[in-house]
Design an enzyme around this catalytic site. Structure first.
Site, PDB file in Angstrom:
ATOM      1  N   LYS A 174       0.852  -1.200   0.000  1.00 51.39           N
ATOM      2  CA  LYS A 174       0.000   0.000   0.000  1.00 51.39           C
ATOM      3  C   LYS A 174       0.883   1.243   0.000  1.00 51.39           C
ATOM      4  O   LYS A 174       1.600   1.502   0.976  1.00 51.39           O
ATOM      5  CB  LYS A 174      -0.878   0.030   1.258  1.00 51.39           C
ATOM      6  N   ASP A 187      14.962  -6.724   5.837  1.00 49.45           N
ATOM      7  CA  ASP A 187      13.628  -7.173   5.421  1.00 49.45           C
ATOM      8  C   ASP A 187      13.410  -8.637   5.809  1.00 49.45           C
ATOM      9  O   ASP A 187      14.349  -9.423   5.850  1.00 49.45           O
ATOM     10  CB  ASP A 187      13.523  -7.017   3.902  1.00 49.45           C
ATOM     11  N   ASP A 230       8.706  -5.852   7.723  1.00 50.21           N
ATOM     12  CA  ASP A 230       7.791  -6.993   7.665  1.00 50.21           C
ATOM     13  C   ASP A 230       8.251  -8.134   8.575  1.00 50.21           C
ATOM     14  O   ASP A 230       7.715  -9.228   8.537  1.00 50.21           O
ATOM     15  CB  ASP A 230       7.576  -7.474   6.217  1.00 50.21           C
ATOM     16  N   HIS A 282      12.156 -10.807   4.033  1.00 50.26           N
ATOM     17  CA  HIS A 282      12.452 -11.626   2.858  1.00 50.26           C
ATOM     18  C   HIS A 282      13.927 -11.463   2.469  1.00 50.26           C
ATOM     19  O   HIS A 282      14.469 -10.364   2.561  1.00 50.26           O
ATOM     20  CB  HIS A 282      11.569 -11.194   1.683  1.00 50.26           C
ATOM     21  N   HIS A 298      14.046  -7.277  -4.624  1.00 49.16           N
ATOM     22  CA  HIS A 298      13.869  -8.568  -5.322  1.00 49.16           C
ATOM     23  C   HIS A 298      14.022  -8.484  -6.841  1.00 49.16           C
ATOM     24  O   HIS A 298      14.194  -9.515  -7.486  1.00 49.16           O
ATOM     25  CB  HIS A 298      12.480  -9.149  -5.032  1.00 49.16           C
TER      26      HIS A 298
END
Ligand code: ZN
Length: 376
Positions: free
Chosen positions: A23, A168, A257, A170, A133
């Site tokens: 978002k 992060d 996250d 990830h 990424h």
């Protein structure tokens, strides 16, 4: 000491779509909270309005064929084999202005790099950046253009040694891939294990190849890892590797996250553990270009990155959020009142498991990877 904050409301011309977890409003909310605390009117702060990167900046990493697809997608259209380039329904949707959005985000990262590399300031923060990424010819994980890679390449061109720290949840796979065979960039990524989370990579034995052997460092964590274990592993590994590498500058991706209430991931950090690590990065970075990253609980993002900006500027904030912000956020549907919430308690037997795994990884990195870095 000067700090640079790069931002524009023009980010809101773009939208990944109503059901997509990324978002763009989180950037607006962060900016509003930082402003409400008075952190943009400090004498040390330079506010820099984002301007777009040029296509020639992007070709330092991305293929021309891929960029042709992005330009086409910008018109909300796709060419026949777009899916082969990662574009289409799902993680990397095609939406109007997609390429312009990517140019803005990357432009802000290059402005942060220029601000710090030129000596104008010592720290810069691009909250829109950190899209780690994206690969040379493929969109991946909500990322179309890899702004960290393009920023780091610019610093390398200016003769600098760069250490990249990725917080992060990830794995920072696109950045690792770009610098896997070079000794001029040390990449350190702390993340949830690829066994349980996208992109399925970032294991401790991914240590770089050829000239780059020893210069890719991965600290994968089991699901439910909490502040104690995460901060412990960070302290055991990151300062020592940074000291051995002696960078001119640190580039960091500060995704949030990792927090226990993030809807996409399974780590169990709180803002308290995150803050400890941010303070430590400030201590060990000779100069610092900071980028945003993931974070799918919008209120977490605004509070955590405001705290980051306060730490960067040496300001201690009241835990009570400013009333002007609380009102504005409520209009947008967010009702947080405190900067730092409580630490989430967790079950002792899970805590023991995640600690054993982290100890194994830390021991491997110290015994096997650190000596390779030191011998060069
Ligand atoms: Zn992420």
């Amino acid at each position: 000491m000067k700090t640079g904050f790069i931002y524009t409301d023009a980010y809101f011309d773009y939208d990944y779509g109503p059901t997509h977890p990324l978002k763009i409003i989180r950037l607006k909310l962060t900016y509003e909270l930082i402003r409400a605390y008075g952190l943009l009117s400090l004498p040390s702060v330079q506010f820099i309005i984002t301007r777009r990167a040029e296509e020639e900046d992007l070709v330092t990493f991305h293929s021309k064929e891929y960029l042709t697809h992005l330009r086409q997608a910008n018109e909300d259209d796709v060419m026949g084999n777009a899916y082969a380039f990662g574009l289409g329904p799902g993680d990397n949707p095609v939406f109007p202005g997609l390429y312009n959005w990517s140019l803005l985000v990357t432009g802000a990262t290059l402005q942060a790099v220029d601000f710090v590399a030129s000596g104008e300031g010592e720290i810069a923060f691009n909250i829109a950046g950190g899209l780690h990424h994206a690969m040379a010819s493929r969109a991946s994980g909500f990322c179309y253009v890899n702004d960290p890679v393009i920023g780091i390449k610019k610093l390398l061109n200016e003769g600098m040694r760069v250490a990249y720290i990725d917080l992060d949840a990830h794995h920072g796979d696109g950045v690792q891939a770009a610098f896997y065979r070079t000794s001029r960039v040390l990449t350190l990524s702390l993340h949830e294990s690829g066994d349980s989370l996208f992109p399925g990579s970032g294991f401790e034995y991914e240590i770089g190849e050829g000239e780059g052997e020893g210069y890719s460092v991965n600290i994968p964590f089991h699901p439910y890892t909490d502040d104690d274990t995460y901060v412990w592993a960070f302290e055991e590994i990151v300062p020592e590797f940074i000291h051995a590498f002696q960078p001119d500058i640190v580039v960091s991706q500060l995704g949030v996250d990792t927090f226990h209430n993030d809807p996409l991931t399974n780590l169990h950090l709180s803002i308290h553990g995150y803050e400890k690590v941010i303070r430590r990065i400030k201590e060990i970075a000779p100069r610092w270009v900071a980028l945003g990253g993931g974070g799918y609980d919008v209120s977490n993002v605004a509070r955590a990155w405001t705290l980051v900006w306060a730490v960067m500027n040496g300001v201690e904030l009241s835990n009570v959020l400013p009333e002007t912000y609380v009102k504005k956020a409520a209009q947008l549907g967010f009702y947080e009142k405190e900067l730092r919430g409580d630490v989430r308690p967790f079950s002792p037997h899970v805590r023991k498991d995640v600690r054993i795994e982290a100890e194994r990884v830390v021991s491997y990195l110290k015994k096997t990877v650190l000596p390779k870095l030191k011998e060069r």
